[in-house]
Design an enzyme around this catalytic site. Structure first.
Site, PDB file in Angstrom:
ATOM      1  N   TYR A 137      15.345  -4.641 -14.629  1.00  0.00           N
ATOM      2  CA  TYR A 137      15.482  -3.237 -15.016  1.00  0.00           C
ATOM      3  C   TYR A 137      14.240  -2.783 -15.777  1.00  0.00           C
ATOM      4  CZ  TYR A 137      17.577   1.009 -16.988  1.00  0.00           C
ATOM      5  OH  TYR A 137      17.838   2.307 -17.341  1.00  0.00           O
ATOM      6  N   SER A 168      12.759   4.913 -19.116  1.00  0.00           N
ATOM      7  CA  SER A 168      13.583   4.392 -20.206  1.00  0.00           C
ATOM      8  C   SER A 168      12.643   3.926 -21.310  1.00  0.00           C
ATOM      9  CB  SER A 168      14.425   3.208 -19.713  1.00  0.00           C
ATOM     10  OG  SER A 168      14.991   2.492 -20.786  1.00  0.00           O
TER      11      SER A 168
END
Length: 273
Positions: free
Chosen positions: A155, A142
């Protein structure tokens, strides 16, 4: 990479980016797609769309946090459908919460799926690819693997970990003719994030755009694939002016509930004038 006639395994294939990637790979001429996710009925829906392209779909309902189940399923899949030419590690979960309010079970789930689940299936498939002396592994990280985001501490940590894991594997597995690629989507409009408080000024992309970027990156042989101009701007800004980017990240962070209510009240007062 030429996708024609290839056998490809995609984790997290039942929704969001994983689903879009599976459909795009089918559209690009893959011969067989092995679809992995926890929810079997959703996999059936994706398989129906894939088979419309004339591509064989194999369904594996697996929880990647269960290493024994994964080991058995991958051994059987390789025996029945292998060799697997391309592995796309897309399975992941995300929870949004200020760190001081984070819940340990959610933290453990993010680490178990995003990192350990990816490690488990990659280890099983990479060993077999090494024997075949060919293969490609795509790990979906990401933009948060480059620039950590407030309210997404765990995350972000897992996505940073995926980039480090990918970089290490890229060096180690190259001697076995195995390529390792990291895909770095920015905020993507999927079911997983629809209930999140989104970051201000960030324009979300779509799963389809991410999937198309992956295909272009595979064709070019790019080791890291960024998606969208915002990602390039953020990464270069972080390289050149990391202190400024950290301040910008704080400004972009979602408002707390109290701040949100106050802002809505101010807007209501302003509109009533």
């Amino acid at each position: 990479m030429n996708l024609q006639g290839k056998t490809i395994l995609v984790t997290g294939a039942s929704r969001g980016i994983g689903r879009a990637i599976a459909l795009e790979l089918a559209h690009q001429g893959a011969q067989r797609l092995i679809l992995v996710a926890r929810t079997y009925p959703r996999l059936v829906e994706v398989a129906t769309e894939i088979e419309a392209f004339g591509v064989e779909a194999v369904l594996l309902a697996l929880d990647l946090a269960q290493p024994r189940e994964v080991n058995i399923a991958i051994a059987q899949a390789w025996r029945d459908y292998g060799p697997i030419h391309l592995l796309v590690n897309c399975a992941g979960v995300a929870y949004q919460a200020p760190f001081l309010q984070s819940q340990l079970p959610q933290v453990q789930e993010e680490i178990a799926i995003n990192l350990m689940g990816m490690y488990t299936i990659t280890r099983l498939i990479a060993r077999r690819m090494a024997v075949q002396r060919q293969g490609t592994i795509v790990n979906v990280s990401s933009l948060m693997g480059k620039i950590a985001a407030p309210t997404m501490a765990t995350y972000s940590a897992t996505k940073f970990g995926i980039l480090g894991f990918s970089q290490a594997l890229r060096s180690e597995l190259s001697v076995h003719n195995i390529r390792v690629i990291a895909l770095l989507p920015s905020l993507t409009d999927t079911d997983m994030v629809r209930n999140f408080q989104w970051f201000r000024w960030v324009i979300p992309t779509t799963p389809q755009i991410v999937a198309q970027a992956l295909v272009r990156g595979l064709q070019r042989g790019t080791p890291e694939i960024l998606v969208g101009w915002q990602s390039y701007l953020a990464v270069w800004g972080n390289r050149l002016m990391p202190g400024m980017m950290e301040r910008v990240s704080r400004l972009m962070a979602p408002l707390s509930e109290k701040q949100h209510i106050l802002e809505q009240f101010k807007k209501a007062v302003a509109n009533s004038r």
